[in-house]
Motif scaffolding. Structure first.
Motif, PDB file in Angstrom:
ATOM      1  N   LEU A  13       0.827  -1.212   0.000  1.00 25.80           N
ATOM      2  CA  LEU A  13       0.000   0.000   0.000  1.00 25.80           C
ATOM      3  C   LEU A  13       0.858   1.257   0.000  1.00 25.80           C
ATOM      4  O   LEU A  13       0.549   2.236  -0.688  1.00 25.80           O
ATOM      5  N   THR A  14       1.942   1.239   0.749  1.00 25.53           N
ATOM      6  CA  THR A  14       2.857   2.379   0.760  1.00 25.53           C
ATOM      7  C   THR A  14       3.484   2.564  -0.616  1.00 25.53           C
ATOM      8  O   THR A  14       3.554   3.684  -1.134  1.00 25.53           O
ATOM      9  N   HIS A  17       1.374   4.253  -3.233  1.00 23.52           N
ATOM     10  CA  HIS A  17       1.153   5.684  -3.031  1.00 23.52           C
ATOM     11  C   HIS A  17       2.400   6.515  -3.317  1.00 23.52           C
ATOM     12  O   HIS A  17       2.477   7.680  -2.948  1.00 23.52           O
ATOM     13  N   ARG A  22       2.782   4.176  -8.570  1.00 22.55           N
ATOM     14  CA  ARG A  22       1.734   4.604  -9.510  1.00 22.55           C
ATOM     15  C   ARG A  22       2.202   4.445 -10.952  1.00 22.55           C
ATOM     16  O   ARG A  22       1.418   4.096 -11.831  1.00 22.55           O
ATOM     17  N   SER A  49      -5.023   8.019  -4.937  1.00 20.44           N
ATOM     18  CA  SER A  49      -4.921   6.826  -4.107  1.00 20.44           C
ATOM     19  C   SER A  49      -5.640   5.665  -4.780  1.00 20.44           C
ATOM     20  O   SER A  49      -6.826   5.781  -5.091  1.00 20.44           O
ATOM     21  N   LEU A  51      -6.769   3.269  -3.461  1.00 24.35           N
ATOM     22  CA  LEU A  51      -7.775   2.740  -2.542  1.00 24.35           C
ATOM     23  C   LEU A  51      -9.156   3.374  -2.722  1.00 24.35           C
ATOM     24  O   LEU A  51     -10.155   2.791  -2.333  1.00 24.35           O
ATOM     25  N   SER A  52      -9.215   4.585  -3.314  1.00 22.63           N
ATOM     26  CA  SER A  52     -10.528   5.230  -3.402  1.00 22.63           C
ATOM     27  C   SER A  52     -10.724   6.137  -4.605  1.00 22.63           C
ATOM     28  O   SER A  52     -11.830   6.272  -5.102  1.00 22.63           O
TER      29      SER A  52
END
Length: 157
Positions: A13-14, A17, A22, A49, A51-52
């Motif tokens: 996840l880090t 970001h 990316r 992100s 995630l969203s």
């Protein structure tokens, strides 16, 4: 063991970001889209992100002749990953800005836009197979906003 799993997930996840992460996602997206479109697909940047909410910038799709067929300044997607649990792709809002469509008529009279997608492996089907079931997946996009659309048409003369 659980701690190792948590650390691994946090690390991924880090990484996603960061610009490096990316960029890797952007490269993978271009590779996947290359399997769908006959011409070159380019995504200039991926931001946000995973995630969203993500934004894609400077998207271009060329036709089979290598000429620009479609360009989009930005695509912004706000989505819900939690909906995937219910086999739903939920895009809360989809924004497309600065969309340019370049239609060209070929010497044979066909429009370049009609042949942007690669044919599927099994070709067109006249009738659906009787034993095939519909996909359990749903796609929801309740809000779609398109701003700044322009189109050109070249009849080949």
């Amino acid at each position: 063991m659980l701690l190792l799993l948590v650390v691994a997930i946090a690390s991924v996840l880090t990484l996603l970001h960061t610009d490096f992460g990316r960029n890797k996602v952007r490269e993978r997206l271009e590779a996947e889209l290359a399997d769908v479109f006959v011409g070159k697909v380019h995504v200039g940047r991926l931001e946000g992100s995973v995630l969203s909410s993500v934004s894609l910038a400077d998207i271009t799709i060329d036709d089979a002749g290598g000429q620009r067929a479609l360009s989009i300044g930005t695509i912004k997607l706000d989505y819900s990953l939690l909906a995937l649990i219910d086999q739903t792709v939920k895009i809360n809002t989809l924004h497309l800005d600065d969309v340019q469509v370049h239609a060209r008529q070929g010497e044979d009279g066909t429009l370049n836009l009609a042949a942007l997608l690669k044919p599927t492996d099994d070709g067109p089907k006249d009738e659906p197979e009787s034993d095939s079931a519909p996909s359990p997946w749903r796609v929801l996009a309740p809000t779609i906003v398109v701003r700044g659309v322009s189109a050109t048409y070249n009849d080949g003369t």
